[in-house]
Design a protein around this motif. Structure first.
Motif, PDB file in Angstrom:
ATOM      1  N   LEU A 601       0.623  -1.373   0.158  1.00  0.00           N
ATOM      2  CA  LEU A 601      -0.037  -0.053  -0.040  1.00  0.00           C
ATOM      3  C   LEU A 601       0.766   0.996   0.070  1.00  0.00           C
ATOM      4  CD1 LEU A 601      -3.086   1.315   0.469  1.00  0.00           C
ATOM      5  CD2 LEU A 601      -2.096   1.235   2.823  1.00  0.00           C
ATOM      6  N   LEU A 602       1.798   1.446   0.779  1.00  0.00           N
ATOM      7  CA  LEU A 602       2.698   2.573   1.144  1.00  0.00           C
ATOM      8  C   LEU A 602       3.289   2.681  -0.169  1.00  0.00           C
ATOM      9  CD1 LEU A 602       4.169   1.833   4.791  1.00  0.00           C
ATOM     10  CD2 LEU A 602       2.171   3.459   3.845  1.00  0.00           C
ATOM     11  N   GLN A 603       3.745   1.530  -1.054  1.00  0.00           N
ATOM     12  CA  GLN A 603       4.711   1.880  -2.269  1.00  0.00           C
ATOM     13  C   GLN A 603       3.875   2.464  -3.288  1.00  0.00           C
ATOM     14  OE1 GLN A 603       7.456  -1.109  -4.147  1.00  0.00           O
ATOM     15  NE2 GLN A 603       5.515  -1.769  -4.702  1.00  0.00           N
ATOM     16  N   LYS A 604       2.329   1.842  -3.338  1.00  0.00           N
ATOM     17  CA  LYS A 604       1.681   2.725  -4.207  1.00  0.00           C
ATOM     18  C   LYS A 604       1.000   4.077  -3.827  1.00  0.00           C
ATOM     19  CE  LYS A 604      -1.861  -0.123  -4.118  1.00  0.00           C
ATOM     20  NZ  LYS A 604      -3.045  -1.075  -4.381  1.00  0.00           N
ATOM     21  N   ALA A 605       0.801   4.233  -2.653  1.00  0.00           N
ATOM     22  CA  ALA A 605       0.092   5.606  -2.104  1.00  0.00           C
ATOM     23  C   ALA A 605       1.411   6.686  -2.171  1.00  0.00           C
ATOM     24  CB  ALA A 605      -0.445   5.381  -0.733  1.00  0.00           C
ATOM     25  N   PHE A 606       2.485   6.398  -1.796  1.00  0.00           N
ATOM     26  CA  PHE A 606       3.513   7.534  -1.606  1.00  0.00           C
ATOM     27  C   PHE A 606       4.631   7.483  -2.489  1.00  0.00           C
ATOM     28  CE2 PHE A 606       1.229   6.828   2.404  1.00  0.00           C
ATOM     29  CZ  PHE A 606       0.523   8.070   2.559  1.00  0.00           C
ATOM     30  N   PRO A 607       4.562   7.525  -3.759  1.00  0.00           N
ATOM     31  CA  PRO A 607       5.576   7.217  -4.829  1.00  0.00           C
ATOM     32  C   PRO A 607       6.732   8.356  -4.820  1.00  0.00           C
ATOM     33  CG  PRO A 607       3.622   7.890  -6.149  1.00  0.00           C
ATOM     34  CD  PRO A 607       3.422   7.889  -4.521  1.00  0.00           C
ATOM     35  N   ASP A 608       6.376   9.683  -4.378  1.00  0.00           N
ATOM     36  CA  ASP A 608       7.252  10.753  -4.435  1.00  0.00           C
ATOM     37  C   ASP A 608       7.800  10.968  -2.999  1.00  0.00           C
ATOM     38  OD1 ASP A 608       6.326  11.127  -7.258  1.00  0.00           O
ATOM     39  OD2 ASP A 608       4.773  12.002  -6.344  1.00  0.00           O
ATOM     40  N   MET A 609       8.009  10.185  -1.985  1.00  0.00           N
ATOM     41  CA  MET A 609       8.683  10.477  -0.961  1.00  0.00           C
ATOM     42  C   MET A 609       9.909   9.709  -0.751  1.00  0.00           C
ATOM     43  SD  MET A 609       5.694  10.145   2.043  1.00  0.00           S
ATOM     44  CE  MET A 609       4.349  11.425   2.249  1.00  0.00           C
TER      45      MET A 609
END
Length: 688
Positions: A601-609
């Protein structure tokens, strides 16, 4: 001379019911001065060219056309002037809506096709149905989309009928192949019950049932011979299994003076001229072809009128849980497009919360508004999908798509609302997400370990273990636990009270504030998880006996963990859930499995961090001298070593050295990412 193009998916030389009717209509159209042509839907490019050159298109059956959906979409989107003749139930993949008469047929609809047919009916200048019953079946599914309609009695050649005063009381005929859908099994049963009579089938046997000795088979015969036999027949047996739209043979038998042994699935017998007014039936049948062409002439000459709005509409949601309220919200905005104003009645404790987040909708108190119902042009009670209480609530609507169209509950609510106005549509309908303001200064996530139905709850001790693992990964990230009065208590499952965990114990307003700022949410199949969805918070949903199918998370980024697959093959209902002792669908889910879903989930939701690489918590690597066996639940890969350097590279990668200029390491890391075993997740949560 106006050019009228008939589109049909079957050779018109076959001379079955639909084909006979089309031939009659086309012949009359030519007599009335139209240029009439037809296309059998073999080549899409050719069909489109013909459509462009026509003044009006008559859309007949298209289910056998290999480019049906593309064709219908083209007809609708191109602004083509058209009418629709429905001979069967072409929106149904079986063309027979058996799901309405037999519960074993379920969820077999092609969802895209079902919805496209609504648009097809709604944009048609006129929809022609074969009987009142045929029309009502379509209205049950599509409501006002089939508002502009005519009902066409079967186009029997009444002048070719040959009724005889002398009737054969011994022989019972059956015309066509003896099939299950056409009532073949019922016919054979009737024959077995009447061994002293003779039963003749003019067609082939297509049923598996033993055939009694008094049933004989003959070759099919032309329609003039059929009418001759019917004219002399005393008893005609007709009990189809499917809801027959018309029943041309049944009509011919009725008009020939036969005594009918039928059932309630014959469309022809839903006309009010049946069973006592043969003269009126003949009159209406004779008029049918001319009535069709009169409607075509109107469609060519008159601009389609603008539909009136629904006016002032009141919508109740009096039954169901908190999550069900969120599921119905998109349907309110579908309704709003064809209404002057929409008011939404909810429980008193929810009025303020929803009033803040539903722009353009007036949220009212469901306990106070009933005395003002007379102020509204339309009152709708959504009840709940599915209708656990039936439809006994005042103003309750029906969910005709239940157990038929496989889609999220949101889709069922939308389909129910679409029935109220022909200009309503689902194209581009999105969830009206609430305004979200993620707290990057003091980042936190939310967890809800409870549910309104406690047997859907993942064990609280596993939530605690998961929170501890997340804290090791993100020490700076706080956890807000939504703690309702009946929810499992979480803090007692920690060895020491964690200072990075705080409880949210207030009402729906406090829960909403927590969700509005959260980085992500983890929860059960419960209303609070859908509060997070309404704020479009990234979600990991943990599902058990109810499954995610119709009630899954609807935020843009979400991951579902469902422990039933591979562990339990029971179909759960309320009684099964109550009596299930081990709840393997939940107890088989480990904190590591949920953590792996969170990584994805985190990989998809926050790609620009800023990123860090982590392996799936359940990944294992077993090294030998020649190879490495990489395993995870449901996955197994054997990596052969081609050299000592390859072994060293794999050991380096699996020890956490993902960033590398080494091509071999890069290739394997890409492979593991494709398999959801390696993830690039935020190293910290900062404003993008």
């Amino acid at each position: 001379m106006k050019h009228i193009l008939f589109l049909h998916d079957t050779n018109l030389a076959l001379l079955r019911g639909a084909e006979l009717t089309i031939n009659q209509l086309m012949a009359l159209g030519i007599k009335r001065g139209f240029r009439v042509s037809h296309d059998l839907l073999r080549h899409f490019a050719s069909v489109k060219e013909k459509i462009t050159g026509a003044d009006l298109v008559v859309v007949n059956s298209t289910s056998r056309c290999r480019f049906e959906l593309e064709l219908l979409q083209h007809i609708i989107s191109s602004g083509t002037l058209y009418v629709k003749i429905e001979f069967d139930y072409n929106f149904c993949v079986r063309r027979n809506i058996l799901c309405t008469v037999d519960r074993q047929y379920r969820l077999c609809c092609n969802t895209d096709k079902f919805h496209l047919y609504r648009e097809l009916f709604a944009h048609s200048r006129m929809n022609f149905f074969q009987s009142p019953k045929h029309y009502e079946s379509h209205r049950e599914f599509y409501g006002e989309a089939v508002k502009h309609h005519m009902i066409m009695p079967p186009t029997v050649d009444v002048d070719a009928l040959q009724p005889s005063a002398k009737k054969d009381e011994y022989t019972v005929p059956f015309f066509g192949d003896l099939s299950f859908l056409k009532g073949g099994e019922a016919f054979v049963d009737f024959a077995a019950e009447n061994p002293d009579r003779r039963f003749v089938v003019y067609g082939a046997n297509q049923i598996q049932k033993p055939i009694p000795g008094n049933v004989i088979f003959k070759e099919p015969i032309p329609n003039d011979e059929v009418l001759k036999i019917l004219g002399k027949t005393k008893t005609f047996f007709c009990q189809p299994y499917w809801p027959e739209p018309s029943g041309r043979l049944a009509a011919e038998a009725f008009l020939s003076g036969c005594d009918i042994i039928g059932n309630d699935r014959i469309g022809t017998f839903s006309f009010d001229f049946y069973p006592n007014d043969i003269a009126r039936a003949k009159k209406e049948i004779r008029e049918t072809p001319d009535n069709f062409w009169d409607a075509v002439a109107v469609a060519l000459a008159v601009v389609k009128p603008v539909e009136k709005t629904l006016g002032n509409v009141l919508v109740y949601k009096s039954y169901g849980g908190l999550g069900d309220i969120f599921f119905c919200l998109p349907s309110l905005y579908v309704l709003k497009e064809t209404a002057q104003h929409v008011s939404f009645a909810v429980a008193p404790r929810l009025v303020s919360f929803f009033g803040q987040h539903l722009p353009g909708i007036t949220v009212v108190d469901e306990t106070e508004i009933p005395v003002r119902e007379s102020e509204f042009d339309l009152v709708i009670e959504l009840g709940n999908y599915p209708a656990f209480r039936g439809y006994d609530l005042p103003h309750a609507i029906r969910y005709a798509t239940h157990k038929k169209v496989k889609q999220h509950a949101i889709g069922h609510y939308i389909d129910a609302m679409l029935k109220f106005h022909p200009d309503a549509h689902r194209t581009g309908v999105k969830f009206p997400y609430f305004r979200r303001s993620t707290d990057f200064k003091n980042p936190y996530y939310t967890i809800h370990p409870g549910a309104g139905f406690q047997l859907k709850v993942w064990p609280a001790e596993r939530y605690a273990a998961l929170v501890e693992q997340i804290h090791k990964l993100y020490p700076q990230l706080r956890c807000k636990v939504i703690q309702g009065p009946d929810d499992p208590e979480l803090l007692s499952h920690f060895a020491e009270k964690p200072d990075y965990v705080e409880l949210v114990t207030g009402g729906i307003g406090d829960v909403g504030k927590a969700m509005a700022g959260a980085m992500f949410h983890i929860g059960n199949d419960a209303g609070i998880t859908h509060v997070a969805g309404a704020f479009n918070v990234p979600i990991v949903g943990i599902y058990g006996p109810t499954g995610p199918g119709s009630w899954g998370c609807f935020s843009t980024h979400n991951e579902v963990v469902w422990g039933k697959a591979g562990n339990c093959d029971l179909r759960c209902n309320y009684d099964v859930i109550l009596n299930c002792k081990d709840r393997v669908c939940l107890t088989s889910t480990t904190p590591e499995k949920v953590l792996g879903a969170l990584y994805k989930l985190l990989q998809k939701a926050f790609p620009d961090m800023p990123k860090q690489f982590v392996f799936h918590p359940e990944l294992n690597a077993d090294f030998s001298d020649e190879d490495c066996l990489i395993t995870a639940p449901g996955k197994e890969f054997l990596v052969k070593f081609t050299s000592a350097e390859t072994k060293a590279n794999i050991e380096k990668l699996l020890s956490g050295h993902v960033d590398s200029d080494n091509e071999e390491i890069t290739q394997l890391s890409h492979f593991l990412q494709e398999q959801d075993l390696l993830f690039a997740i935020p190293s910290e949560f900062v404003q993008p």
